[in-house]
Every structure is written in C-alpha cells, then in structure tokens.
Design a protein around this motif. Structure first.
Motif, PDB file in Angstrom:
ATOM      1  N   SER A 264       0.798  -1.216   0.000  1.00 57.06           N
ATOM      2  CA  SER A 264       0.000   0.000   0.000  1.00 57.06           C
ATOM      3  C   SER A 264       0.829   1.263   0.000  1.00 57.06           C
ATOM      4  O   SER A 264       0.357   2.295  -0.439  1.00 57.06           O
ATOM      5  N   HIS A 265       2.081   1.190   0.479  1.00 57.83           N
ATOM      6  CA  HIS A 265       2.846   2.408   0.235  1.00 57.83           C
ATOM      7  C   HIS A 265       3.172   2.582  -1.242  1.00 57.83           C
ATOM      8  O   HIS A 265       2.848   3.611  -1.816  1.00 57.83           O
ATOM      9  N   PRO A 266       3.782   1.569  -1.893  1.00 63.70           N
ATOM     10  CA  PRO A 266       3.988   1.728  -3.338  1.00 63.70           C
ATOM     11  C   PRO A 266       2.692   2.062  -4.056  1.00 63.70           C
ATOM     12  O   PRO A 266       2.703   2.764  -5.076  1.00 63.70           O
ATOM     13  N   ALA A 313       7.414   0.976   6.189  1.00 69.57           N
ATOM     14  CA  ALA A 313       7.228   0.959   7.642  1.00 69.57           C
ATOM     15  C   ALA A 313       6.921   2.325   8.226  1.00 69.57           C
ATOM     16  O   ALA A 313       6.612   2.430   9.404  1.00 69.57           O
ATOM     17  N   HIS A 314       6.954   3.407   7.413  1.00 70.30           N
ATOM     18  CA  HIS A 314       6.570   4.688   8.007  1.00 70.30           C
ATOM     19  C   HIS A 314       5.081   4.720   8.359  1.00 70.30           C
ATOM     20  O   HIS A 314       4.628   5.646   9.006  1.00 70.30           O
ATOM     21  N   HIS A 315       4.355   3.723   7.918  1.00 68.54           N
ATOM     22  CA  HIS A 315       2.958   3.642   8.349  1.00 68.54           C
ATOM     23  C   HIS A 315       2.831   2.972   9.696  1.00 68.54           C
ATOM     24  O   HIS A 315       1.743   2.811  10.214  1.00 68.54           O
ATOM     25  N   MET A 316       3.973   2.524  10.220  1.00 75.37           N
ATOM     26  CA  MET A 316       3.908   1.697  11.418  1.00 75.37           C
ATOM     27  C   MET A 316       4.672   2.309  12.581  1.00 75.37           C
ATOM     28  O   MET A 316       4.923   1.636  13.569  1.00 75.37           O
TER      29      MET A 316
HETATM   30 CU    CU Z   1       3.587   5.332   2.737  1.00 73.88          CU
END
Ligand code: CU
Ligand code: HEM
Lengths: 557, 249
Positions: A264-266, A313-316
């Motif tokens: 989901s980041h890409p 991992a910046h979503h985490m």
């Molecule tokens: Cu992201």
C-alpha cells in the motif's frame, strides 16, 4: 513492404474539420461488440464509464461523511454506520478509482498509440482485466448491500479478523479480484512497452506518459500479489480463526501491517505516477517546449518506483517497530521526496520561458502542481518521526493524503481527460464551461481540505463521527467546500456528455502537439495505424517545430 | 489539411496484408517472432508476480518459525516425510515429461507431444492423490487448524507414544500457526496444480487436433514455464516444511 509519407503536423483547421467516416467507435455496432471487444481504445472507454460510476459512489459516501461532520453531535448516523461510510469511501476511492483511473483509461487508450503499435500485447487479457475490475466492483457493492464493512480501507488486524463482525470476507474478495485486474494491466503495459515499439521509437524517445505508466506497472506487478496474499490470510483467518494475526492466540498483527504496507505504500505511487505522466504531456504541449531534463524526469519515475518499496514501515511508527528501524524508514521516506521534487522542478523549468497558454488541461495541471506540492511537503512533515507521533491519526493525515491523491491524482486525471478528449471522441469540450469547472474544483478543493490541516494540528482525530464544539467552524467550512467540490466534479460529467453530440469537431491535432497519437485521425481507427510509423524525431520537439511546419515521415507497412 | 491522414487511411483500410501469416498470428503483431517474444516475456512477468505472491507466505513462515521455534519443530515432525518425498519424486517426474513435451512440440512430433502431455497429467494427478492422503491424515490427527484442532499430543507426547520434547501449553498452541501456514502454502500450491491440470487437458486436446504441429509452440512453451514454476515452489516448500531441523524420532 510499402512505404509512404504523410505530413506529420497539421495546421489549425478546425473550422473545416469533419468527422472521419470510419473510426473505432462506429467500426462495429451493438452492445455485444463492446462487451467482447479486444480493442484497447474501446476497453479504455469501458473503464472510463465504470470508473466514473464508482467515483460517484465513493463521492456519495464522502458527502455523507461530511454531512455527519457538519455538527459536533453524532446526529446523522450511529458510530458503526459512520465507520461503514468511511470504509466504503476509502475502499471504493482507492481500489476502484485511484489505482485504475489513469492507467486503465488513458493508459489503455494511449500507450499503444504513443508507441506506434496497433494494440496492447495481450488484447484478450486486457478485456479480462476489465471484467475482473467489474467483478471486484460488484463484490464491493455486495459488501455494501449486505450491510457494509467497518474496518477502514486498511483492514487493520486483529480488528478486521476478530473484533468486527461485518462483511470483511466479501470486501476482501472484492479487493483480491480487483488486484488481479491491476496486475494484468501492469503486465500488459510492460510487455507492450518492451516489445511493441515502432521502429525508431527508442526508450528515450518515448513520451514521459509512457515512462510514468511503465514505472507504475512495475509497482503493480510486484506489489499487488503481496496485497493479495495478505488479504487471503485475513479472509482465511476470519473463516478458520486460528490466530495468525491475533496476539491473544500467538499471532502477530504487525505481520499483516508489513504485508499490507509493502503493497500500500507503493500503491500511493501506483496512483500518483501515471498522473505525473499526464502532467508532463500537458505542460510540454501548452508551453510549447520539450520537457526540461527529459531523462531526469523519466528516471525519476523509475527511482520513485524503486524507493517506494523501501519505505513502507513509516505507516507503522506508532505500532511498535523498533526505534532503529523507524529511523531508517524515516530517512528513506525523505529520500522518496527527491525524485518527486525533481519532477516538480523540471516542470517549473519547462514553463519558464515557454510560450504558455491556458487551456483547460493546463489549468488542471497548474492545480496539480500547487496541490501536490503542498501534499508532498506535508508528507515530509509526517515522515519525520517526532511530528508523525503528534499528527498521526488526526485530520492532518486526512488533509495530507487528500492533497496528494485528490489534489494530485484527480487533477491530473481531469487534465488528461480534457487533453485527450478530442482524440478519444473526435469532439472538443466547451472551453469556457470547462475552465469554470476547473476553477470551481480548485476553490472547492482548498475550502474542503485546508481547514482539515488546521483541525488535525489542533488535534481532531480522524474516524470519529462526533467532535468537541470548538472544531465546528472549521468543519462547516470543510463541508461547504465539499459541496462546491462536488459541483466541480459534476460539471465535467455533464458537459463532456453533452459534447459527445454537440461538441465542435476536433480535427486530428487540435493542440498542435507532437506525439504520435496526434498524427492519426480523431477518433482513431480500430487498428490505430494502417502502416506502422517510423519515428525519426525526439519527443516534444517543439523548438524544431517552430521552424518548420511540415515534416516528412516515412512509414513502412 | 487536417484530414489528409484520415482520408489516406480510409482508402487503405481494406488493403490486405502482404506477408504470409500463420493462422495463429494475431493482427496486431508485426511479426511471428514479436508475438512469440511478447508471449514468453509476459509469462516470465506473470511468474514474477507468482513469486511475490508465494513470497508473502514464505516471509510469514520464516518470521513465525523464528518466534515459535519449538512449536514449529514439533509440528513439522508430525508431517509425513515418506509421502512428501514420494511427492517430490512424482512432481519432478511430471516436470521431466513436460520438458519432453516442449521438445516434442518443437520438433513437431504430434504423437509424442500428446503422449508426454498425458504422462505429465497422470503424474500431476498422482501428486494430488498423495496430497489428499496427507490432508486426510491431518484430519484424523486433529491437525487441521480451527475448531477441532487438538494440541494434547504436543503437551504430552509420551502418552501418544511420541519421543518428543513436551511443550508448554501456550507454545503448543503455536503449532496451530504452523499447520495454518502448512495448509495455506501447500493448499495454494495444490490450487496451482489443479489449474495446471485443467490447462493440460485443454492443451492435450489442442495438441491432438494438431494445433502445435506447425511450428507454433508458444502455448506449450509458456505452459511448460508455468509447470516448472509449480515444481520449483514445491522444491522450496518441501525442505522448509518437512525437513529442516527435524530431530530423530
Ligand atoms: Cu507510505
Ligand atoms: C469529494 C471530496 C471528498 C471529501 C469531502 C472527502 C472526505 C473524507 C473524509 C471526511 C474522510 C474521513 C476521514 C476520517 O474520519 O478518517 C475521508 C477518508 C478518505 N478519503 Fe476522502 N474525501 C473526498 C474525496 C476523496 C477522493 C477523491 C479520494 C480518493 C481518490 C479519497 C480517499 C479517501 C481515503 C482513502 C480515506 C480513508 C478512508 C479510511 O479511513 O478508511 N477521498 N475522506
């Protein structure tokens, strides 16, 4: 072998332009000829219609959300209904609108033509993609009709697997199927770009729109299967309930987070890259200059695709990844900003000293540049650790991603639709009406989402249907803005439909642009080119064009 | 001026292609060669997506294996190694026949191609048969994750005649995660086999009709790639699930 020449650039001649007798739209008749077509242009039109349909469904839910938030009291709907609203809004907008929008419509229509090919490499798989998309859409609607889903579009576990008793499996199936649609689209594009280019169409003569879609396709092909498996595991876990993601049974919810955000980041770039491709085309055409730093812009697409895989991992940050890895991911996140900034700067340099005109697509492109820049800069805020912990899960996030995705991608989509509308339909859209719509959209957008930055900064959390009294003024502003924005989106729907019948005949090349797509008739023939062109000029060679009006091109059949 | 090209195109619309085309040649490819290359490139890309797909599960497996090491060792000792080994041999044999099939198509030997495709199919079914037997055994031992999953024999192996280290109850629970991944991974692999077998029927029928006797072999080649991919996934699954870190029973 036959060889022939034709004039590559037409003078403006719209007054006398007539519709070609035969083109891809009237080549065959009847509903079935559309439902079983293998023509990439017809498939693009099928996508355009279905994507627009889902966009308005997603939009309806946005409206409901904003209506609820008009007052601080939870007066319109109960909290679980509200949860279903924003989940539906998110799922529809992300998976059924943003991800396929530009690639499946404009990409499908234009990529083969821009490369000088008669179709995509796998026409039947292309049609299959559309059916998969529709099947995914139907499952989404089924989940809605059966009672909705309330997990948020991120399906966060163990919430989605154990604690919420809604139609998660149906929605998961929808996303799984729609995912295959985008895998196949990406695969088709990659093979086409590698194998179907006309003689002389080297990699560095390809339009930047093709480069951007190429990079997005790589992301689709590599990322989507990981999402698919994450979704399968969620569905299995719900059905069997053994605890892969449930901490009380020894599972680990972080595993889901890793798998989900690896896609989901890409996916954010799957959504934005094709839009950037559109902007490159539009800016170059309406400033009549070759895009400054063509190679840098092309490679920055690829760089975004590559970096995009290392920042998930910046979503985490707040979910307990170690400090060390948080730091690394924070730095990597900043790095992704670089190639995006390269693009923005190169567009700015292209505009500088260009002979700029302000047709509608250009207005949307300016909208894109402004809004995407704001969205991107606030993203850098969020990428830095300390800020993120304060702002995450507030309306600041909501504003940030709407600036990037709605301000960015949607503006680009509209820019592209207007830009290529004459090519796709053979008719012009009404110019002053569409300029009005572009301005209304821009105003409505800012009125909707600027207040949300402030709300987030003040601490209003997202995903709640009630809030303290002191936030009301800003929320009322935002809802008012959403109404204006809604009008801004409805207008093009109406006048574009109108133009199908009453619009001025466009002619082959209304913008006097250089791409191969402008050298064939509008609307194109089913086979695009009766003879495959030989390309002997660089992309966007407007400087050269200014000195010549005619250019002889040799084609071989 | 604006429609010179259009008019030009119109006139030529019904002009026939001059070069000779094989019946399988699709109109939008310029050459047979281009079509073949595009097909095989597409297949490789598709297999790449498959790697990513299985990759997600391998990632999950390795992660949990690290965390719940004793449970994973104990649970993997419960897998049927002889049957797994037999299946490995069966699958490699089937892959071997498939490779021969591709060769037969390339040298345009229709009869041989049909025979090799049928042999590939038979061994494919044999694999699924053995797999079904294994699944059945798991069912009888209550090793299928979900409601009736039973961890007693991991807590007190001696009572079941097993020479295993007993596990603490909460660690024993984690064996369920192992079996979940076992079923997810082998099940997904079996699903790929089933799809492959369906395609094999279709290809065999087309081969029988003589579709691949004219030098047009792309579908056979591409299916061969798929079938080998399925083999290779198994060659990773087998050691990972059945073999590594076993201790003597
Ligand atoms: Cu992201
Ligand atoms: C038409 C104007 C729109 C308005 C007024 C609007 C408003 C909202 C609101 C109020 C939320 C809920 C925030 C929360 O409580 O967490 C939201 C969430 C979201 N919106 Fe929009 N939105 C609009 C358009 C779009 C578009 C066009 C997209 C994508 C193309 C989009 C994507 C999303 C996503 C992904 C979420 C997150 C959903 C979730 O939390 O599960 N929105 N939007």
């Amino acid at each position: 072998m036959s060889a022939s020449t034709y004039t590559i650039v037409n003078l403006p001649d719209q007054a006398t332009a007539t519709m070609p007798k035969r083109h891809y739209i009237n080549n065959e008749h009847g509903l079935l000829s559309w439902l079983f077509t293998a023509d990439h242009k017809r498939i693009a039109m099928l996508y355009l219609m279905s994507i627009t349909f889902f966009f308005f469904i997603g939009g309806a839910f946005a409206g409901l959300i904003r209506l609820e938030l008009l007052t601080p009291q939870p007066d319109l709907v109960a909290s679980d209904t509200y949860n279903k609203f924003f989940t539906m809004h998110g799922i529809v907008m992300i998976f059924l609108f943003l991800v396929p929008s530009v690639p499946a419509t404009l990409g499908n229509f234009l990529i083969p033509i821009m490369l000088g090919a008669k179709d995509l490499a796998f026409p039947k798989i292309n049609l299959l993609s559309w059916y998969l998309y529709m099947a995914g859409g139907m499952f989404t609607l089924a989940a809605l009709v059966l009672g909705g889903v309330d997990t948020g579009w991120t399906f966060t576990t163990p919430l989605s697997t154990h604690y919420l008793n809604t139609h998660v499996v149906t929605a998961a199936t929808a996303i799984f199927i729609a995912g295959f649609s985008s895998i196949f689209t990406g695969l088709n594009f990659i093979v086409t770009i590698h194998r179907m280019r006309a003689p002389g169409m080297t990699w560095f003569r390809m339009p930047l729109f093709v480069w951007a879609n190429y990079a997005a396709s790589v992301l689709m092909v590599l990322g989507t299967p990981v999402l698919a498996i994450a979704i399968v595991l969620v569905a299995l876990e719900r059905l069997i309930g053994i605890g892969v993601f449930d901490p009380t049974k020894g599972g680990d919810p972080l595993l889901f987070q890793h798998l989900f955000w690896f896609y989901s980041h890409p996916a954010v770039y799957i959504m934005i890259l094709p839009g950037m491709g559109v902007i490159s085309e539009v800016i170059s055409t309406f400033s009549r200059k070759r895009v400054f730093g063509y190679t840098a812009v092309a490679f920055s697409s690829v760089a975004i695709a590559v970096f995009g895989f290392f920042v998930w991992a910046h979503h985490m940050f707040i979910m307990g990844v170690s400090n060390y890895s948080a730091l690394v991911f924070s730095l990597l996140t900043m790095l992704v900003a670089v190639p995006s900034a390269i693009k923005i700067f190169n567009w700015a340099f292209t505009l500088q000293k260009g002979s700029i005109t302000f047709e509608t697509p250009m207005l949307y492109a300016f909208g894109f540049m402004g809004l995407f820049t704001i969205g991107g800069l606030t993203g850098v805020f969020l990428g830095s650790l300390g800020m993120d912990i304060h702002l995450t899960e507030t309306y600041f996030i909501v504003a940030h991603f709407h600036f990037v995705m709605v301000g960015g991608m949607l503006m680009a989509f509209l820019a592209g639709i207007h830009f290529w509308w004459p090519k796709m339909t053979g008719r012009m859209y009404p110019e002053s009406m569409s300029k009005l719509a572009a301005v209304v959209t821009f105003i409505g957008f800012n009125l909707t989402f600027l207040p949300q930055f402030i709300l987030g900064y003040l601490g209003m959390p997202r995903r709640y249907h009630a809030y303290p009294q002191e936030y009301q003024v800003l929320n009322v502003l935002s809802t008012a803005g959403a109404t204006v924005l809604g009008v801004g989106y409805l207008l093009p729907m109406l006048y574009l439909a109108w133009s199908l019948k009453y619009g001025e005949i466009a002619g082959d090349n209304p913008w006097q642009a250089t791409g191969l797509e402008w050298q064939i008739q509008s609307p194109p023939l089913t086979e695009n080119f009766t003879e495959i062109p030989v390309v002997d000029y660089e992309a966007y060679d407007y400087e050269w064009l200014a000195n010549k009006t005619e250019h002889e091109v040799t084609t071989v059949g | 001026m604006a429609n010179t090209i259009a008019a030009h195109h119109d006139a030529e619309l019904h002009e026939e292609h001059e070069h000779v085309v094989l019946p399988q040649h699709r109109h939008h490819f310029e050459t047979e060669e281009q079509q073949r290359e595009a097909g095989s490139f597409g297949m490789w890309l598709f297999l790449l997506t498959e790697i990513m797909f299985f990759g997600g599960m391998f990632f999950a497996y390795l992660l949990y294996r690290n965390w719940y090491y004793p449970a994973f060792v104990a649970a993997s000792n419960q897998l049927n190694v002889p049957e797994g080994t037999a299946n490995t041999v069966i699958l490699i044999t089937s892959g071997f026949f498939m490779a021969l099939g591709v060769w037969a198509a390339e040298v345009r030997k229709k009869g041989l191609l049909v025979v090799f495709l049928i042999l590939t199919t038979i061994f494919g079914f044999a694999f699924l048969g053995v797999k079904a037997d294994e699944y059945h055994e798991k069912w009888e031992k209550h090793h299928i994750p979900g409601a009736s999953f039973d961890v007693k024999e991991f807590i007190n192996p001696a009572a079941y005649g097993l020479h295993e280290e007993p596990l603490a109850p909460d660690m024993a629970q984690k064996t369920q995660v192992f079996f979940f991944l076992y079923f997810a991974m082998t099940g997904m692999h079996a699903l790929h086999m089933i799809i492959g077998l369906a395609l094999l029927f279709w290809l065999t029928w087309r081969a029988h009709k003589g579709d691949f006797s004219s030098g047009y072999v792309a579908p056979i080649e591409n299916f061969g790639l798929y079938w080998h991919f399925v083999d290779i996934v198994w060659l990773f699954l087998f050691p990972l699930l059945y073999l590594i870190n076993r201790h003597p029973l």
